[in-house]
Design an enzyme around this catalytic site. Sequence first.
Site, PDB file in Angstrom:
ATOM      1  N   LYS A 253     -17.563   8.748 -72.118  1.00 43.78           N
ATOM      2  CA  LYS A 253     -17.936   7.365 -72.421  1.00 43.78           C
ATOM      3  C   LYS A 253     -18.667   6.709 -71.257  1.00 43.78           C
ATOM      4  O   LYS A 253     -19.559   5.903 -71.450  1.00 43.78           O
ATOM      5  CB  LYS A 253     -16.657   6.577 -72.738  1.00 43.78           C
ATOM      6  CG  LYS A 253     -16.883   5.128 -73.145  1.00 43.78           C
ATOM      7  CD  LYS A 253     -17.302   5.034 -74.572  1.00 43.78           C
ATOM      8  CE  LYS A 253     -17.518   3.604 -75.047  1.00 43.78           C
ATOM      9  NZ  LYS A 253     -18.407   3.583 -76.226  1.00 43.78           N
TER      10      LYS A 253
ATOM     11  N   CYS B  73     -14.972  11.509 -65.362  1.00 36.72           N
ATOM     12  CA  CYS B  73     -13.562  11.837 -65.172  1.00 36.72           C
ATOM     13  C   CYS B  73     -12.751  10.553 -64.995  1.00 36.72           C
ATOM     14  O   CYS B  73     -13.311   9.472 -64.834  1.00 36.72           O
ATOM     15  CB  CYS B  73     -13.297  12.743 -63.980  1.00 36.72           C
ATOM     16  SG  CYS B  73     -14.284  14.227 -63.926  1.00 36.72           S
TER      17      CYS B  73
END
Length: 596
Positions: free
Chosen positions: A591, A2
């Site tokens: 990512k 997040c």
Amino acid sequence: MCGIFGIVTDRETALGPTLVEAGRRLSYRGYDSVGCATLRPDGTIDLRKDVGRIDEVAERLGFREMRGTRGIVQLRWATFGAPSQLNAQPHLDSDGDLVGAHNGNVVNNVELRAQFLAEGMTVRSTNDGETCVHAVERYVDRGYPMLEAIRHAYRDLQGDYAFVIGRVGEERLYAFKKGSGLVAGIADGAAVVSSDLPSILPLTRRVLRVEDGEIVVLEPGRVELRRVEDGSLVFREVETVTESMEEAQKGGYPHFMLKEIHEQPERARELLHLYDASPHVEAMVARMRAARNLYLVGCGTSYHACLLGAVYLARLAGRPAIPVLGPQFIPQCVPAVGPGDVGLFVSQSGETKDVLLALEAGVARGLEPLGLLNVIGSTLMYKSRVYLPLACGYEISVPATKTFLNQALAFLYLALRMGGHPTAFLQGLPDLLAETLRSAEPWVEGLVADLAGRDDLYCLGYGLTYPIALEGALKMKEVTYAHCEGMLSTEFKHGPLSAVHDGYPVLFVCGPEDVPRIVSGVNEVTCRGGRAIAIGEEDDRLRANVHDLLPLPRAGPLLNPLLAVVPLQLLAYKLSVARGIDPDFPRNLSKTLTVD
Ligand code: M6R
């Protein structure tokens, strides 16, 4: 996991566009839901959030119209609580006086939620970000001022996370972190805080990196750091960041992934330039050479680079190294680790929790930690005794491409130096990469129509190309959602060969020294009706046996793997687009994986 961003300004303003822009830059960290909250001078909170990607949700919920003196945006990658409107962040406290959002994981959130309910608070979601809000609410309700309430809450929250919170009726935002990264920035009449630098740089280049156990207090034009322990002030120099932001734009390419694939020749050139001049290379080599045991630790793509690194080190420096996945390092290696051992931890982000936990476990037993990382200022950088950068600039697309290439090149460079070999021939690599890109594009295009409908594929390699086959397969499954398994070519006959039937595609990555072995594997596939597709240097033996061959430029066995990965990246990219997928943000992924 997040991403969070918070901003404080000196007057009520249209904060929406700033929050959306910051959120877009953070969306590589999570993109299953998104939310914005603004705090207005009239004491109200405007909270809008939902499942979906930022551009779509921002449009639907009118994020850009949001006004206030303080604002928070959060991009979510679900761990605790399914992606839903209720679990999307930011969250309110029971009375709607506090609003906050986190990234990372609060691992005791289930226990805390039960306590909060028993204490009479209103808990609306099953998301651990809401736990952070109530953890502060608990002490605010007991009469503590915000800073004191946060100091108490910090002790109650277990896990690795970063959190930002605001309260109505104040002019401040507060943020704190444990384990995850957090950066604050000071601008004219404003202050910002974020999980990462790229979302801050368009607003200011004057930044402060926050450490565990510190609380950031943001006021217009001012940032204060206070110790959780006793509330005292921390004095830290403001850093001026000079990095360019051009990297974070697509530069005319339809996707970051394609741009990053095409950047590889230049990035390789920059890495060589840097390493030729860097004293840290020798420091790294000396430590690796002197190691009792040498471990190469990474996850995903970075682990594949470790596998390739182990082959280079054995071949060029006679140095055995043990490549191991981060989480497996703990049960498999740590019990045997002791002083004199060295671990080279490899990570694009430098924040992968699986890697950092492995590092900590090794260090606790006397291991010396070295780092190979792309993100300067990352946790791995600070935890490494010596580190080398990957010099790739920002890699925005979730699939790693240019950072793999430079990880592999860094290993080759280190192995050559360790073995006392010249590195000058590496200067030819950027041109060879550019040539590979040129020849691969039309070849890959020709395969797309045939392969785009396939949900099943194998990718095989041997020796130096085995890690490349694994990496190609990872790229393929990551961005196409098809099953693609990477494997040692010789293992195929030990079981998976049974999958082969008419037209079944098998990709072979072939090093110039391995042609006879690969040709055997090819024939085991083709004589059963399978379709053999090969990537390797032009060779009559290979061409005579396969259905399609992409001839790579002649570069020899050491550079061949670095060229061979390029067509596989391009194939994954083009298949992804052909299947209607956004390769930059594949579903369910992020990512930077800062969670277990
Ligand atoms: O930032 P890191 O290199 O530590 O990340 C490790 C993996 O999560 C990462 O390489 C992942 O496998 C890539 N998205 C694959 O393309």
